[in-house]
Design a protein around this motif. Structure first.
Motif, short mmCIF file in Angstrom:
data_model
loop_
_atom_site.label_atom_id
_atom_site.label_comp_id
_atom_site.label_asym_id
_atom_site.label_seq_id
_atom_site.Cartn_x
_atom_site.Cartn_y
_atom_site.Cartn_z
N HIS A 147 17.33 8.87 24.43
CA HIS A 147 17.28 10.35 24.54
C HIS A 147 16.24 10.96 23.99
O HIS A 147 15.87 10.43 22.88
CB HIS A 147 18.77 10.73 24.21
CG HIS A 147 19.82 10.65 25.12
ND1 HIS A 147 20.44 9.21 25.01
CD2 HIS A 147 20.39 11.40 26.28
CE1 HIS A 147 21.39 9.22 25.98
NE2 HIS A 147 21.44 10.42 26.78
N HIS A 148 16.03 12.40 24.14
CA HIS A 148 15.22 13.21 23.37
C HIS A 148 15.63 13.24 21.97
O HIS A 148 16.70 12.86 21.69
CB HIS A 148 15.33 14.68 23.98
CG HIS A 148 16.70 14.88 23.97
ND1 HIS A 148 17.14 16.10 22.96
CD2 HIS A 148 17.78 14.98 25.22
CE1 HIS A 148 18.54 16.16 23.40
NE2 HIS A 148 19.00 15.48 24.55
N LYS A 151 18.81 15.10 20.16
CA LYS A 151 20.15 14.81 20.58
C LYS A 151 20.75 14.61 19.01
O LYS A 151 20.13 13.80 18.21
CB LYS A 151 20.11 13.65 21.51
CG LYS A 151 21.59 13.24 21.75
CD LYS A 151 21.82 12.29 23.04
CE LYS A 151 23.12 12.09 23.16
NZ LYS A 151 24.24 13.10 23.51
N SER A 156 25.31 7.87 22.46
CA SER A 156 25.81 8.80 23.46
C SER A 156 27.08 8.80 24.02
O SER A 156 27.66 7.74 24.02
CB SER A 156 24.57 8.71 24.72
OG SER A 156 24.80 7.44 25.34
N GLY A 157 27.47 9.82 24.51
CA GLY A 157 28.88 9.82 25.35
C GLY A 157 28.77 8.99 26.36
O GLY A 157 29.69 8.17 26.62
N THR A 158 27.79 8.91 27.08
CA THR A 158 27.68 8.05 28.51
C THR A 158 27.68 6.51 27.75
O THR A 158 28.57 5.68 28.44
CB THR A 158 26.48 7.97 28.94
OG1 THR A 158 26.33 9.40 29.27
CG2 THR A 158 26.48 7.27 30.38
O1 LIG Z 1 22.55 14.99 25.01
C1 LIG Z 1 21.95 14.75 26.15
O2 LIG Z 1 20.92 15.16 26.40
C2 LIG Z 1 22.73 13.93 26.94
N1 LIG Z 1 24.08 13.60 26.49
C3 LIG Z 1 24.95 13.03 27.58
C4 LIG Z 1 25.51 11.79 26.48
O3 LIG Z 1 25.67 11.81 25.25
O4 LIG Z 1 25.66 10.66 27.41
C5 LIG Z 1 24.70 12.68 28.70
C6 LIG Z 1 22.86 12.59 29.11
O5 LIG Z 1 22.87 11.00 28.84
C7 LIG Z 1 22.48 13.57 28.30
#
Ligand SMILES: O=C(O)C1=N[C@H](C(=O)O)C[C@H](O)C1
Ligand SMILES: NC(=O)C1=CN([C@@H]2O[C@H](COP(=O)(O)OP(=O)(O)OC[C@H]3O[C@@H](n4cnc5c(N)ncnc54)[C@H](OP(=O)(O)O)[C@@H]3O)[C@@H](O)[C@H]2O)C=CC1
Length: 253
Positions: A147-148, A151, A156-158
């Motif tokens: 992710h960027h 974050k 991640s939640g996913t």
């Molecule tokens: O913070 C994000 O940008 C994202 N968060 C979600 C996660 O934590 O899974 C979903 C997505 O991947 C983008």
């Protein structure tokens, strides 16, 4: 019927995406948008003070609130929606067990839909993982998410949702976050790796390897717009449901 939507975290990355996506739809209208840093407008929508959220619910009476904020704010907004009788859609990740309990409490009063990921591709990836894991019994599993660089929560939640899917079909396994030192991989563990770089919208890979072969199941979000569109689909679907706890997969059925 047009579904009216309140948007939280309006000055955040996802809040802006939700407002932009809502402007393109004729089945939804934006009732109000809030932020803890009000004053500016986003996508042409005036952003109001989050401190006035309960009053805004009462005066605008939206059908549903869409929330992408932080864990503490998400719980506060969900409780206020529970009290006001307004449906609540949230994609906020990083919630603790207590946070989920608070969301479930709100779900005893109003419809609540939580999804760690609002893309259709991730819904399909979850189904693929649930099929591949039992089909490749004994294979090593490594999960990597990227992710960027802004974050906050990791994994991640996913990734946590995918780990739960793996446990559901294979039984609970040890999760090894990153790897360092001399110990070899132990049988049955799941390696979990979180990378943060640039402006990557979100990538998740589940790698299964064994028996002289490997299978890589990967999803890449091309932009945050895909999450915003999914969340608005969920909002339109949730608006006239009974109180209770709902899942994004039900929206896609
Ligand atoms: O913070 C994000 O940008 C994202 N968060 C979600 C996660 O934590 O899974 C979903 C997505 O991947 C983008
Ligand atoms: N389920 C999904 O499909 C997706 C989920 N997400 C999740 O959505 C959430 C928001 O992501 P994103 O928009 O990128 O984040 P941003 O930091 O860009 O925006 C979050 C907004 O939430 C508010 N906020 C509440 N609490 C906090 C806090 N403790 N720290 C910082 N901001 C806070 C802020 O707005 P304010 O000033 O109004 O309080 C902020 O602008 C994250 O949990 C992320 O993982 C992201 C993309 C897709």
């Amino acid at each position: 019927m047009t579904v009216s939507v309140g948007v939280t975290g309006a000055t955040g990355r996802m809040g802006g995406e939700v407002l932009a996506a809502a402007a393109d739809r004729d089945d939804l209208s934006v009732a109000f948008a809030v932020s803890r840093s009000p004053g500016e407008s986003v996508e042409g929508v005036a952003v109001e003070d989050a401190a006035d959220f309960a009053d805004l619910l009462a005066s605008n009476q939206p059908d549903v609130v869409v929330d992408f904020t932080g864990p503490a704010s998400c719980i506060e907004y969900a409780s206020a929606c529970g009290e006001a009788g307004v449906a609540f859609v949230t994609g906020t990740t990083g919630l603790s067990e207590g946070g989920f309990d608070a969301l479930r409490e709100a779900a005893s009063e109003v419809p609540v839909l939580y999804a760690s990921n609002f893309s259709r591709g991730i819904a399909a990836l979850r189904r693929a993982v649930r099929e591949a894991v039992p089909a490749l019994d004994g294979y090593d599993i490594e999960l990597t998410e990227t992710h960027h660089n802004a974050k906050r929560d990791a994994p991640s939640g996913t990734a946590l949702t995918l780990l739960d899917d793996i446990d559901d079909v294979r039984g609970e396994s040890e999760r090894v976050h990153g790897r360092e030192g001399e110990a070899p991989r132990s049988e049955g563990e799941v390696g979990v790796h979180a990378r943060r770089a640039g402006d990557i919208a979100g990538e998740h890979e589940v790698l299964l390897a064994g028996n002289h072969e490997s299978l890589s199941l990967t999803h890449r979000a091309g932009s945050r717009g895909v999450f915003a569109a999914g969340a608005l689909d969920a909002a339109a679907w949730l608006a006239d449901r009974d109180a209770g706890w709902y899942d994004f997969t039900e929206v896609l059925e």
